[in-house]
Structure formats: structure tokens, C-alpha cells
Design an enzyme around this catalytic site. Structure first.
Site, mmCIF file in Angstrom:
data_model
loop_
_atom_site.group_PDB
_atom_site.id
_atom_site.type_symbol
_atom_site.label_atom_id
_atom_site.label_comp_id
_atom_site.label_asym_id
_atom_site.label_seq_id
_atom_site.Cartn_x
_atom_site.Cartn_y
_atom_site.Cartn_z
ATOM 1 N N ALA A 1 -40.075 28.639 -11.693
ATOM 2 C CA ALA A 1 -39.542 27.351 -12.119
ATOM 3 C C ALA A 1 -38.338 27.508 -13.026
ATOM 4 O O ALA A 1 -37.262 27.010 -12.717
ATOM 5 C CB ALA A 1 -40.632 26.550 -12.832
ATOM 6 N N CYS A 2 -38.465 28.173 -14.151
ATOM 7 C CA CYS A 2 -37.414 28.142 -15.155
ATOM 8 C C CYS A 2 -37.484 29.340 -16.087
ATOM 9 O O CYS A 2 -38.489 30.045 -16.152
ATOM 10 C CB CYS A 2 -37.528 26.871 -16.004
ATOM 11 N N GLY A 3 -36.396 29.531 -16.831
ATOM 12 C CA GLY A 3 -36.345 30.547 -17.876
ATOM 13 C C GLY A 3 -35.958 29.908 -19.193
ATOM 14 O O GLY A 3 -35.100 29.011 -19.234
ATOM 15 N N ARG B 1 -35.003 33.568 -12.798
ATOM 16 C CA ARG B 1 -36.041 32.552 -12.944
ATOM 17 C C ARG B 1 -35.547 31.150 -12.591
ATOM 18 O O ARG B 1 -36.356 30.216 -12.521
ATOM 19 C CB ARG B 1 -36.590 32.564 -14.372
ATOM 20 N N ASN C 1 -32.675 28.006 -17.967
ATOM 21 C CA ASN C 1 -32.284 28.136 -16.571
ATOM 22 C C ASN C 1 -33.270 27.336 -15.744
ATOM 23 O O ASN C 1 -34.492 27.467 -15.935
ATOM 24 C CB ASN C 1 -32.342 29.595 -16.098
#
Length: 589
Positions: free
Chosen positions: A35-37, A61, A107
Site C-alpha cells: 500500500a504505502c511507505g 512500497r 509514498n
């Protein structure tokens, strides 16, 4: 690259759209995507630059969008962009617009909301009655739709499609300080999540009670503090990995003591041994000064930085995401090996067969190993299970880059030669003109090519970390056969993926997962390999034993994608498609 400045008493925002697309003919939708960082830092004179570097290290990520919010002691400033960090955000002119010693970055890979919409690029920012707050979120709230529907019905106005915004609205409606509001509303959230928050002179990191999504703590050489999704983000700025944030824990870095939290005096390596009497005196002093407005530029006469923590939920069984180790995390990131029993709990989770996970919660890091070492071990166990059943093969060939570490472990265990006979092109442009004349498997040929000299007349076994839809595997096997391979066998260093993730990983709907509808033999026929086998679930847990407190019976892990046993209730199943796919806040009843 256009710029729009939104000026208010607290925030200066710049948003731009990068010309770089996140997809291409060479792109691959046959993988699971993180999903995300998250990267946040406090007490650093060049916080924005450090954050941009941290996000660059965490680029794997999320590639849809990126952003940074900084605070300079007076104003919050934000820079957000679609696309990659290096292409659109890490520019000198942008960094100059982000002064201050505090910054929070993100991110994004969309799992909830529109894929490419500037409104969904984080960190999100809101001005509450207690001041500005920036939020960066990795994961999914499994009751995000339900909470959003309730909040909208009560008058809340949402500006994005992301479930992350639900927490902003909950904080706005609560009362007390930011930490008091957090503690009062976090109990309303369900799902898997890691969250970073930035406020005036305060950086906060927290994880869901099961520890489904990762978040760790680091420190800089000059006494600053960091929250980040992986340790590789610390290495790039020469920071030190301190520890992971425990499941259900809120950690606060602040310039003043945080009422009701326990101070971690050893975090920065100083051995301050104040007596309880001295502590009470300082607490009174802090309480008296709390709420006073600070002035002056940060960095001048910088105050001591406090680290404090508190649990926001009763202990439950730990369920760290197993796919962080199989695929998502960067190979050079470190993972904690915990003492036995670290995943145990005095509370039950949603899995019916987890009654054995009871007992006193104990968590203590005893060592660390790299993700590369973990994946190599997965390959070795896969080889152990293959002994006696794998046909005679001439060489082991990894599918780059995801299958390399597992292939090394596999080849070493069986004493076979390892040939890098599939070459990946790392310089594929993100926009590419397809030729008018149709080329078979054009997309995969942009990224991969088979070395005929190594494959001609050979019996090879291909190693990869996972099999999702099977479309890419089928194309790569076709390339290997066209290069002259006599036999092509396939071995996967994880069990078959039969269920989608609802905790922040972008997976296809269940019907699109090859293993959810076909037997192993049928899958082998579909992707056109001579034989196919997966790492068993028991073998997976054996290979991961010790990592994050997991044991050889599967305790400590979320493996819902293999088993369908979801540790957190999927409250938003009533919203139809969200029950088996990613939660979409655009869904209608």
C-alpha cells in the site's frame, strides 16, 4: 509542472502532476502490491531532504504519488506530486519550500480510493482547534466505509476518496490534546494500519493492535528521531535502527513530556537517572508550560527531545503480515527476531483455530536478520520439500528480481547450479509506444529476456516468490521454451494465494486468483510448465520461525491470503465488492 499555493494561517501547499505514468506496457499487474511507505523525522535541520531520501529508499512500497509536510516552528508547508519521488518531488526548488526541523513523508500505492487523484496524495493535513496535524497512513481500515457513512450522515465533509481521512475527522470531533484524542478514537478503527502523525513540535508513530503493517523507530547521529516503514530508509541517511513499534503502541517524540505516557529515557542512549521526586517536579513544570505558544525559529536553542509511549489497546494475538517477508520489503531491510512467545496474548483474535495463542504477552528483540536471509531460507525449505519429487534438472533459474534470494537457497540445498538465464531490463521507460506490428508477449519482453546460450537443451526449474494470476508466469515460461529449454519446471517459495487481502495490500478479487479456482495440476497446465509445486504452509512457518516472534505452527502471522483466516473482522463486507476486493470508498449500496 504547475503550482497551486493554498495559503492559510497554518499551511502552504504545492501540488503538481508528474508527466510520468505509473503504468506501462511493460508493467505487471500479476503481482501483489504494497500500500504505502511512511517516513517521518524530528530534530533535523534538513528534515525535508532527509525525508525525500527516506521516501526514495521506500519507493518500492508505492509509486502512484508522494508527498512531504514540514513544520518550521510557525507554518506547516506541503509538497505533493503524482509519480515517483526522484521524478517529481526530490527537486531543489521543492526542498527549499519545505523548511523546518520536522517533516513527514508518504509514498502511495492506492488500495482504497482512486488510483491517480491528487486529492488522495498524502500526507493529509487538517487544521483542528488544537492546531495543524499531518497524517501518513499505510494499510486499510476494514470499517472505513462504515465510519465514513456515519460521519457524512452527521455532517462531516470529506475531501478525498481515501479511508485515511476517516481518522482526521475522528480527531477533529474528539476533545483534549492530540495524544488524548488519539487514545480516545483509535479504538473505533479496525483493520491493519501503521500511521505517522506530525503536529507542532511532535512526531507520532503507531501500529494496529495485531501489528499487521510494519513501522519502526530510528535515531539520527545528532539526536533526532525517525519513524519509518522499513530499516532501508534509515540506512540511506546513516541513521540507526532502534526498534520496531510494538503492535497496539503509540510512540511520541516531543519537545515536552506527554501526560499519561511512559518516557523511554534510554532511546537516545543517554542514561539520565532522575529520581521519582525529580520526575514529579519536571512533570509539574511541563504541565504548567503546556499549551503556551512557542515563538522563534526552530533550531535556535533547541529543546530536549522526549520519547514516550503508551498502548492504546489491550494485548491481542500478534499477526504480522507474512508477505512483508515473502515479497514486499526490500531485501536489505532488517526484521527483528523475537523471543519465543512474543506473539502470545491473553486475548482471542477473529480466527477460530487460535485458541492456543494464550498466555502472557512478552516481546523482546533478541537479534535481527535481513529480508534477504529470510527469503534465502524460504528457498532452502522449498528445496527440502522438493527432494524426491523434483524431476532431474540441470540448473535453477530465478525469475528476477523477486525469485533471486529463494533460488539461491534452493540451489544450494540441492547442490544444483544457479544460472541467471532470465535477464530483467531495469531501464524500461514508464511510457512506451507499442509497435504497429503485433509482437507476441510484448509487455513481458520489455522487462525480461531469456538467455538462449544458458537454456538451449536444458532441463530447468524456475523459482519465484509467489503466483497470483499466473499471466506473467505463463509468458516467462513461453520465453524460456522459445529459448530452447527442454523441460521447464516451476517452484514457488510460498503457499498458493487463495484469498484477497483486506489490510492494505492490493490483491485481485478472489475469482482472479489462480489458486482459488484451480488445483496445482490445473495451474501447471494453465501456465504451461512440466511440473509445479508450492512451499507448504507448514514449511513457510518453519522457514520464518523466530522472525517477529512467529513460531513453526503459524502463531504470530497473518496468512489470510493462503488460508482465508482473517484476524480482524471485515466489517465493510456489506458494501458488496469490498468483501472480496480492495475497499473502495466510491462504492455504493
Amino acid at each position: 509542472m504547475g503550482r497551486t499555493d493554498l495559503l492559510s494561517a497554518e499551511l502552504v501547499v504545492s501540488v503538481s502532476s508528474s508527466s510520468v505514468s505509473s503504468t506501462s506496457p511493460g508493467g505487471d499487474d500479476d503481482v501483489l502490491r504494497e500500500a504505502c511507505g511512511i517516513f517521518g523525522i524530528i530534530d533535523s535541520d534538513d528534515a525535508a531532504e532527509q525525508t525525500a531520501l527516506g521516501l526514495h529508499a521506500l519507493q518500492h512500497r508505492g509509486q502512484d504519488g508522494c508527498g512531504i509536510v514540514s513544520y518550521d516552528g510557525r507554518y506547516f508547508r506541503a509538497e505533493r506530486a503524482l509519480g515517483l519521488v526522484g521524478d517529481s518531488l526530490a527537486k531543489r526548488e521543492r526542498m527549499e519550500r519545505l523548511p523546518g526541523a520536522l517533516a513527514l513523508g508518504h509514498n502511495r500505492y492506492a488500495t482504497s480510493g482512486l488510483t491517480r487523484d491528487e486529492r488522495d496524495v498524502q500526507p493529509m493535513f487538517a487544521e483542528l482547534d488544537i492546531g495543524g496535524v499531518a497524517l501518513a497512513h499505510n494499510g486499510n481500515f476494514t470499517n472505513g466505509l462504515s465510519l465514513r457513512k456515519k460521519l457524512v450522515g452527521e455532517g462531516s465533509i470529506f475531501q478525498s476518496h481515501s479511508d485515511s481521512e476517516v481518522l482526521i475527522h475522528l480527531l477533529a470531533r474528539a476533545r483534549g490534546s492530540l495524544t488524548e484524542r488519539l487514545l480516545s478514537v483509535l479504538g473505533e478503527l479496525r483493520g491493519g494500519f501503521a500511521i505517522g502523525l506530525l503536529a507542532k513540535d511532535m512526531l507520532i508513530g503507531l501500529r494496529d493492535p495485531h501489528g499487521l503493517r510494519p513501522l519502526l523507530l530510528g535515531s539520527t547521529r545528532d539526536g533526532g528521531a525517525i519513524v519509518a516503514s522499513e530499516s532501508c530508509a534509515l540506512d540511506i541517511i546513516d541513521a540507526e535502527y532502534r526498534r520496531e513499534i510494538a503492535p497496539g503502541e503509540v510512540v511520541v517524540f516531543s519537545r515536552r513530556r506527554v501526560r499519561g505516557f511512559v518516557e523511554a529515557r534510554s532511546f537516545f542512549g543517554d542514561k539520565r537517572g532522575q529520581s521519582r521526586k525529580e520526575d514529579r517536579k519536571e512533570d509539574k513544570k511541563e504541565d504548567k508550560s503546556e499549551g503556551e505558544k512557542e515563538s522563534g525559529e526552530q533550531g535556535k536553542g533547541r529543546q530536549r527531545l522526549f520519547c514516550a509511549s503508551k498502548r492504546f489497546a489491550a494485548p491481542v494475538a500478534r499477526r504480522s503480515c507474512v508477505f512483508e517477508h515473502i515479497y514486499f520489503s526490500r531485501p536489505d531491510s532488517l526484521v527483528a527476531s523475537m523471543s519465543k512467545g512474543a506473539h502470545r496474548s491473553n486475548s482471542k483474535d477473529n480466527s477460530k483455530d487460535r485458541g492456543k495463542d494464550s498466555g502472557k504477552a512478552v516481546e523482546a528483540e533478541v537479534s535481527r536478520r535481513s529480508i534477504y536471509q529470510v527469503r534465502k531460507r524460504l528457498g532452502a525449505v522449498l528445496a527440502e520439500e522438493a527432494e524426491g519429487s523434483l524431476p532431474v534438472c540441470d540448473s535453477v533459474v530465478p525469475i528476477p528480481d523477486s525469485g533471486v534470494a529463494a533460488a539461491l537457497g534452493f540451489a544450494e540445498r540441492l547442490g544444483l547450479s544457479l544460472d541467471f538465464a532470465i535477464i530483467r531490463n531495469h531501464y524500461v521507460g514508464r511510457t512506451f509506444i507499442e509497435p504497429q506490428q503485433e509482437i507476441r508477449h510484448f509487455g513481458v519482453r520489455l522487462k525480461h529476456n531469456a538467455d538462449r546460450a544458458l537454456l538451449r537443451g536444458k532441463r530447468v526449474v524456475l523459482i519465484d516468490d509467489s503466483l497470483v494470476r499466473g499471466t506473467t508466469s505463463r509468458k516467462i515460461i513461453a520465453l524460456v521454451r522459445q529459448a530452447g529449454a527442454k523441460e521447464v519446471h516451476m517452484r514457488i517459495a510460498s503457499p498458493p494465494i487463495t484469498h484477497p487481502c483486506h489490510y492494505g495490500v492490493d490483491t485481485p478479487e478472489r475469482g482472479e486468483l489462480l489458486a482459488s479456482r484451480l488445483s496445482v495440476g490445473q495451474m501447471a497446465k494453465r501456465i504451461d510448465c512440466d511440473s509445479l509445486a508450492f512451499l507448504s504452509e507448514k514449511g513457510l512457518y518453519r522457514a520464518l520461525e523466530g522472525c517477529e516472534g512467529g513460531d513453526s505452527d503459524g502463531g504470530g502471522w497473518c496468512s489470510a491470503c493462503f488460508t482465508g483466516r482473517y484476524p480482524v473482522e471485515l466489517i465493510d463486507e456489506e458494501f458488496g465488492k469490498a468483501a472480496y476486493g480492495q475497499l473502495s470508498l466510491l462504492s455504493r449500496e
